[in-house]
Design a protein around this motif. Structure first.
Motif, mmCIF file in Angstrom:
data_model
loop_
_atom_site.group_PDB
_atom_site.id
_atom_site.type_symbol
_atom_site.label_atom_id
_atom_site.label_comp_id
_atom_site.label_asym_id
_atom_site.label_seq_id
_atom_site.Cartn_x
_atom_site.Cartn_y
_atom_site.Cartn_z
ATOM 1 N N SER A 21 49.561 47.844 53.529
ATOM 2 C CA SER A 21 48.126 47.546 53.516
ATOM 3 C C SER A 21 47.766 47.031 52.129
ATOM 4 O O SER A 21 47.863 47.765 51.139
ATOM 5 C CB SER A 21 47.313 48.802 53.849
ATOM 6 O OG SER A 21 47.562 49.209 55.182
ATOM 7 N N VAL A 22 47.385 45.762 52.049
ATOM 8 C CA VAL A 22 47.112 45.114 50.761
ATOM 9 C C VAL A 22 45.608 44.860 50.638
ATOM 10 O O VAL A 22 45.021 44.156 51.455
ATOM 11 C CB VAL A 22 47.891 43.788 50.637
ATOM 12 C CG1 VAL A 22 47.572 43.109 49.304
ATOM 13 C CG2 VAL A 22 49.392 44.047 50.757
ATOM 14 N N ARG A 23 45.014 45.435 49.591
ATOM 15 C CA ARG A 23 43.572 45.297 49.363
ATOM 16 C C ARG A 23 43.245 44.247 48.294
ATOM 17 O O ARG A 23 42.076 43.975 48.058
ATOM 18 C CB ARG A 23 42.979 46.645 48.980
ATOM 19 C CG ARG A 23 43.023 47.660 50.116
ATOM 20 C CD ARG A 23 42.585 49.045 49.678
ATOM 21 N NE ARG A 23 42.462 49.944 50.812
ATOM 22 C CZ ARG A 23 43.473 50.583 51.381
ATOM 23 N NH1 ARG A 23 44.704 50.417 50.907
ATOM 24 N NH2 ARG A 23 43.277 51.381 52.418
ATOM 25 N N PHE A 24 44.271 43.713 47.671
ATOM 26 C CA PHE A 24 44.056 42.712 46.622
ATOM 27 C C PHE A 24 44.608 41.384 47.134
ATOM 28 O O PHE A 24 45.802 41.095 46.976
ATOM 29 C CB PHE A 24 44.730 43.147 45.326
ATOM 30 C CG PHE A 24 44.281 44.507 44.852
ATOM 31 C CD1 PHE A 24 43.067 44.653 44.191
ATOM 32 C CD2 PHE A 24 45.052 45.629 45.088
ATOM 33 C CE1 PHE A 24 42.644 45.902 43.766
ATOM 34 C CE2 PHE A 24 44.633 46.881 44.670
ATOM 35 C CZ PHE A 24 43.416 47.017 44.008
ATOM 36 N N LEU A 25 43.734 40.616 47.768
ATOM 37 C CA LEU A 25 44.153 39.377 48.418
ATOM 38 C C LEU A 25 43.681 38.161 47.639
ATOM 39 O O LEU A 25 42.568 38.128 47.103
ATOM 40 C CB LEU A 25 43.613 39.329 49.849
ATOM 41 C CG LEU A 25 44.175 40.405 50.793
ATOM 42 C CD1 LEU A 25 43.421 40.406 52.116
ATOM 43 C CD2 LEU A 25 45.661 40.195 51.024
ATOM 44 N N SER A 26 44.531 37.143 47.607
ATOM 45 C CA SER A 26 44.235 35.894 46.913
ATOM 46 C C SER A 26 43.324 35.017 47.766
ATOM 47 O O SER A 26 43.272 35.152 48.990
ATOM 48 C CB SER A 26 45.543 35.164 46.615
ATOM 49 O OG SER A 26 45.309 33.831 46.244
ATOM 50 N N ASP A 27 42.609 34.095 47.101
ATOM 51 C CA ASP A 27 41.796 33.126 47.837
ATOM 52 C C ASP A 27 42.580 31.846 48.142
ATOM 53 O O ASP A 27 42.015 30.849 48.594
ATOM 54 C CB ASP A 27 40.518 32.789 47.060
ATOM 55 C CG ASP A 27 40.818 32.189 45.684
ATOM 56 O OD1 ASP A 27 41.998 32.041 45.337
ATOM 57 O OD2 ASP A 27 39.841 31.873 44.964
ATOM 58 N N GLU A 28 43.883 31.883 47.914
ATOM 59 C CA GLU A 28 44.737 30.724 48.188
ATOM 60 C C GLU A 28 44.656 30.362 49.674
ATOM 61 O O GLU A 28 44.777 31.243 50.537
ATOM 62 C CB GLU A 28 46.179 31.053 47.807
ATOM 63 C CG GLU A 28 47.141 29.897 47.972
ATOM 64 C CD GLU A 28 48.563 30.276 47.591
ATOM 65 O OE1 GLU A 28 49.471 29.455 47.837
ATOM 66 O OE2 GLU A 28 48.757 31.386 47.047
#
Length: 291
Positions: free
Chosen positions: A104-111
């Motif tokens: 579970s990843v809460r730090f997502l890029s805007d790429e």
């Protein structure tokens, strides 16, 4: 004798007071026992997350009539893939290793993420089995920045109330060790938000309600397949159940009344400095029983 007669009303009054005190104490203890025996209130429970499968439709709409499928669905020949035992073991191990990397990843890029990938993973989720093949799911894909921010505002406003008033100290403390709170930056930064709605009933051509059997379980299975498809494509997410946000998000996204929000997935690539909790999973012997 005269003295005893004069004191009798006093004695009676004292006895009455003592009886009143005893009865009040007894009733108080009974109320405490009754309170303890009752299930604790759970104001954080979201009505949208309750499965309505066991609630029959209204009598005039739930009669035994055509539900949209042919009376006798044609069967066609089926031949499934069959592998050697060695290949089966290899494929099952490889797939396990792939999904064991899911976090579970809460730090997502805007790429940016190719839209075709999103289409394909949702197609994959749509292959899920469902009760009587009703396919009771709607996947709403949001990529508009303004709409994503409105979703974030709704979610954060309700989540702050959840954390401070609804969820209780035990739940909040369990989440605190994972360093989560009501701030959901990923709802802005993730290139896509996928909101999964369960259709608690459908509509027949004549306008009457169509029963969607096991809609909660069916959509939950589809969500699991979607998570596996995202992992297979190299995309990441965090499973979010925005408690008490369903009605507002349903209105915002212009979804009909028969749809209730089950899950919200922000989807994208991890940020370069993303972190996740150092968690371990239960070993096989703790999750499997062989009879």
């Amino acid at each position: 004798m005269a003295l005893f007669s004069s004191l009798t009303p006093v004695f009676i009054a004292i006895i009455c007071v003592l009886i009143g005190v005893i009865m009040k104490k007894t009733n108080g203890e009974k109320e405490k026992r009754d309170t303890k025996s009752k299930h604790p209130s759970r104001p954080w429970v979201d009505e949208d997350l309750k499965d309505g499968t066991d609630h029959p439709l209204e009598e005039e709409e739930g009669d035994e009539e055509w539900q949209g499928l042919e009376e006798n669905v044609a069967h066609v020949p089926f031949t499934g893939e069959r592998y050697s035992e060695t290949e089966m073991i290899k494929r099952s191990q490889t797939f396990y290793e792939l999904l064991n990397k899911r976090r579970s990843v809460r730090f997502l890029s805007d790429e940016p993420v190719p839209r075709e990938v999103i289409d394909n993973v949702i197609r994959t989720a749509g292959t899920s089995p469902s009760g009587a093949h009703t396919e009771p799911w709607t996947f709403v894909v949001v990529q508009n920045p303004d709409l994503k921010h409105k979703i974030r505002e709704i979610v954060e406003e309700e989540e702050e109330i959840n954390y401070k008033k609804r969820m209780g100290d035990r739940w909040v403390n369990d989440l605190k060790r994972l360093r989560t709170n009501w701030i959901k930056e990923y709802l802005d930064t993730a290139p896509y938000l996928i909101l999964i709605f369960k259709q608690v009933y459908g509509r027949l051509p004549n306008g009457k309600k169509k029963t969607h059997y096991y809609n909660e379980i069916s959509v939950s299975i589809a969500c699991g397949i979607l998570l596996a498809a995202l992992q297979n494509a190299g995309l990441y997410t965090v499973t979010s159940t925005p408690l008490n946000c369903g009605p507002q998000l349903r209105v915002l996204l212009q979804r009909p009344a028969n749809e209730k929000l089950l899950l919200l997935l922000p989807v994208g690539y991890p940020k370069k400095d993303a972190t996740v909790p150092a968690l371990t999973r239960k070993p096989l012997e703790d999750i499997m029983v062989v009879m």
